[in-house]
Design a protein around this motif. Structure first.
Motif, PDB file in Angstrom:
ATOM      1  N   MET A  31      91.826  -6.530 -17.933  1.00 22.80           N
ATOM      2  CA  MET A  31      91.750  -5.170 -17.406  1.00 22.80           C
ATOM      3  C   MET A  31      90.372  -4.934 -16.775  1.00 22.80           C
ATOM      4  O   MET A  31      90.269  -4.306 -15.722  1.00 22.80           O
ATOM      5  CB  MET A  31      92.005  -4.142 -18.504  1.00 22.80           C
ATOM      6  N   THR A  32      89.342  -5.458 -17.413  1.00 19.43           N
ATOM      7  CA  THR A  32      87.988  -5.330 -16.876  1.00 19.43           C
ATOM      8  C   THR A  32      87.898  -6.002 -15.510  1.00 19.43           C
ATOM      9  O   THR A  32      87.358  -5.432 -14.561  1.00 19.43           O
ATOM     10  CB  THR A  32      86.961  -5.956 -17.841  1.00 19.43           C
ATOM     11  N   ALA A  33      88.453  -7.191 -15.401  1.00 19.69           N
ATOM     12  CA  ALA A  33      88.425  -7.927 -14.130  1.00 19.69           C
ATOM     13  C   ALA A  33      89.237  -7.207 -13.058  1.00 19.69           C
ATOM     14  O   ALA A  33      88.821  -7.137 -11.899  1.00 19.69           O
ATOM     15  CB  ALA A  33      88.961  -9.341 -14.340  1.00 19.69           C
ATOM     16  N   GLU A  34      90.390  -6.668 -13.432  1.00 19.41           N
ATOM     17  CA  GLU A  34      91.208  -5.921 -12.470  1.00 19.41           C
ATOM     18  C   GLU A  34      90.453  -4.687 -11.974  1.00 19.41           C
ATOM     19  O   GLU A  34      90.520  -4.336 -10.794  1.00 19.41           O
ATOM     20  CB  GLU A  34      92.529  -5.489 -13.104  1.00 19.41           C
ATOM     21  N   GLY A  35      89.745  -4.029 -12.870  1.00 24.34           N
ATOM     22  CA  GLY A  35      88.958  -2.857 -12.494  1.00 24.34           C
ATOM     23  C   GLY A  35      87.863  -3.215 -11.503  1.00 24.34           C
ATOM     24  O   GLY A  35      87.654  -2.519 -10.510  1.00 24.34           O
ATOM     25  N   LYS A  36      87.186  -4.321 -11.765  1.00 23.53           N
ATOM     26  CA  LYS A  36      86.133  -4.761 -10.839  1.00 23.53           C
ATOM     27  C   LYS A  36      86.734  -5.115  -9.484  1.00 23.53           C
ATOM     28  O   LYS A  36      86.138  -4.825  -8.447  1.00 23.53           O
ATOM     29  CB  LYS A  36      85.398  -5.957 -11.421  1.00 23.53           C
ATOM     30  N   ALA A  37      87.904  -5.740  -9.492  1.00 28.02           N
ATOM     31  CA  ALA A  37      88.565  -6.107  -8.238  1.00 28.02           C
ATOM     32  C   ALA A  37      88.947  -4.861  -7.435  1.00 28.02           C
ATOM     33  O   ALA A  37      88.772  -4.835  -6.211  1.00 28.02           O
ATOM     34  CB  ALA A  37      89.797  -6.955  -8.521  1.00 28.02           C
TER      35      ALA A  37
END
Length: 57
Positions: A31-37
């Motif tokens: 979820m953190t990576a998706e948010g950054k993306a």
């Protein structure tokens, strides 16, 4: 049209930040990576619109 794209950019940035923060809070790396993306996508859209604006003036 340009205002619509700028609004989309801001929305993507905000949604991405929320998703990143939530992912960090619950320890969800995906979820953190998706948010950054999402934030990056919003940043790119905003940069594109700023470039367009620079050529219009």
């Amino acid at each position: 049209m340009a205002q619509d794209e700028k609004a989309k950019a801001k929305t993507e940035q905000a949604k991405g930040k929320v998703k990143e923060t939530l992912g960090q809070a619950v320890g969800n790396e995906r979820m953190t990576a998706e948010g950054k993306a999402e934030q990056s996508k919003g940043d790119a859209r905003q940069a594109k619109e700023k470039t367009k604006d620079a050529f219009r003036h």
